[in-house]
Write an enzyme that holds these catalytic residues in place. Sequence first.
Site, mmCIF file in Angstrom:
data_model
loop_
_atom_site.group_PDB
_atom_site.id
_atom_site.type_symbol
_atom_site.label_atom_id
_atom_site.label_comp_id
_atom_site.label_asym_id
_atom_site.label_seq_id
_atom_site.Cartn_x
_atom_site.Cartn_y
_atom_site.Cartn_z
ATOM 1 N N CYS A 171 0.636 -1.167 -0.175
ATOM 2 C CA CYS A 171 0.412 -0.525 -0.495
ATOM 3 C C CYS A 171 0.920 1.022 -0.130
ATOM 4 O O CYS A 171 1.394 1.407 1.308
ATOM 5 C CB CYS A 171 -0.915 0.101 1.372
ATOM 6 S SG CYS A 171 -1.841 1.533 1.461
ATOM 7 N N CYS A 174 -1.049 4.268 2.020
ATOM 8 C CA CYS A 174 -0.441 3.351 3.779
ATOM 9 C C CYS A 174 0.618 4.584 4.048
ATOM 10 O O CYS A 174 1.064 4.553 4.894
ATOM 11 C CB CYS A 174 -0.605 2.596 4.296
ATOM 12 S SG CYS A 174 -1.980 1.731 3.190
ATOM 13 N N ASP A 175 2.206 3.766 3.061
ATOM 14 C CA ASP A 175 3.285 3.778 3.375
ATOM 15 C C ASP A 175 4.060 4.751 3.440
ATOM 16 O O ASP A 175 5.457 4.882 3.560
ATOM 17 C CB ASP A 175 3.918 2.645 3.817
ATOM 18 C CG ASP A 175 2.864 1.519 4.257
ATOM 19 O OD1 ASP A 175 2.346 2.015 5.543
ATOM 20 O OD2 ASP A 175 2.945 0.089 4.155
#
Length: 374
Positions: A171, A174-175
């Site tokens: 992701c 997300c990261d």
Amino acid sequence: MAEKIENVVIIGSGPSAWTAAIYSARANLEPLVFEGAITEENRLAGTLPLGQLALTTEVENFPGFPAGDLEAYFDSAIAPERRQLMAPHHKEGVSGPELMELMRQQAVNFGTRIITDDVVDLDVATRPFVVRTLEGAVHQARAVIIATGARANYLGLPSEERFKNRGVSACAVCDGALPRFRNKPLVVVGGGDSAVEEADYLTKFASVVYMVHRRDQLRASKIMAQRAMSNPKINICWNTTLDEVLGNDTDGVTGVRLKSTVGQPDVELQASGVFLAIGHTPNTKFLEGKLALNEKKYLVLSRPGRTYTSVEGVFAAGDVADDYYRQAITAAGTGCMAALDAERWLAAQGHETSAARPERRRGPRHWRRRETSL
Ligand code: NAP
């Protein structure tokens, strides 16, 4: 066990789940949604509440939410005298997480109840159905809508597992902004729309993004493929697969070894991050042996054009039963269908519930904050 027998339990929290909730709440079915648990395991698997759209950036293709200059869209779409109720409050499109929060709130405003927990077992052999959760709660339901979606796949390499959370991710949204990825070379594996989206997003942070694809042609749609090929920071490694993630315990990921699919020598690249974008697996583990699944573990619908599963009274919506379209809008559409199917099925069973429609609420009067960060 909870005493109340629910009319409809909806399992999931993506566009199909919230659309099913909106429709069943408006049909006075008082739906109960299990939106998933906020756990580290779910974070790593990409199955936190609000589904896959919560892991994306801007949404460009959900009708009614155009990206770009909203004022200009309104000017071209709606005559000035019809605009007073529809003045845009901001000038950009909607993001995936925002769209999900809006849908969730819309469901809440019509009286949907939400439990932030995972369903770990669904007993379809008894009537009413019995729903068991991770936290140990037990609920009963006359009808159930499964809208648990799908999650990102990994290749299954030991080195990939070793460096999860230390440079390996599925992701980018997300990261991607983590300090370890800033101004460093990064690798995205895959050649579909997700891979392009991830690669494009990561170019905000990376010095260069290598897209590792096993063929000589992207699977991504034309517009997305063009986006990848015209981005000077994206370098596509054609006909290659990820053979091993390289790294150590101190630094995490430091590089990758790539294997050629056309007989060329192996290549090693320096990289501080590896992002997998190689397709999805439906979240149906808890349904194995209970409902019919296909060979890829997606729920099988028992009648074309309906959301019926192999068990009467259990309906399916969204990606959990769709390995073909997998769009937010198709998920929302099947969420609506599942709610209507459930309502009609309950009525046919003698559960008449839609006499009084719930009051429509304009504002977020039932707004309830849910802590989503870990
Ligand atoms: P996808 O279209 O199935 O693409 C998966 C990619 O991963 C393919 O390029 C595939 O290679 C590769 N792959 C699969 N298994 C692999 C393995 N074991 N080793 C190496 N490579 C592997 O999945 P997706 O990109 O997640 O997209 C899913 C759906 O969501 C699609 O319908 C897509 O259009 C949609 N989507 C749309 C958007 C958007 O419109 N903005 C964004 C994201 C996703 P091959 O090509 O060789 O099979």
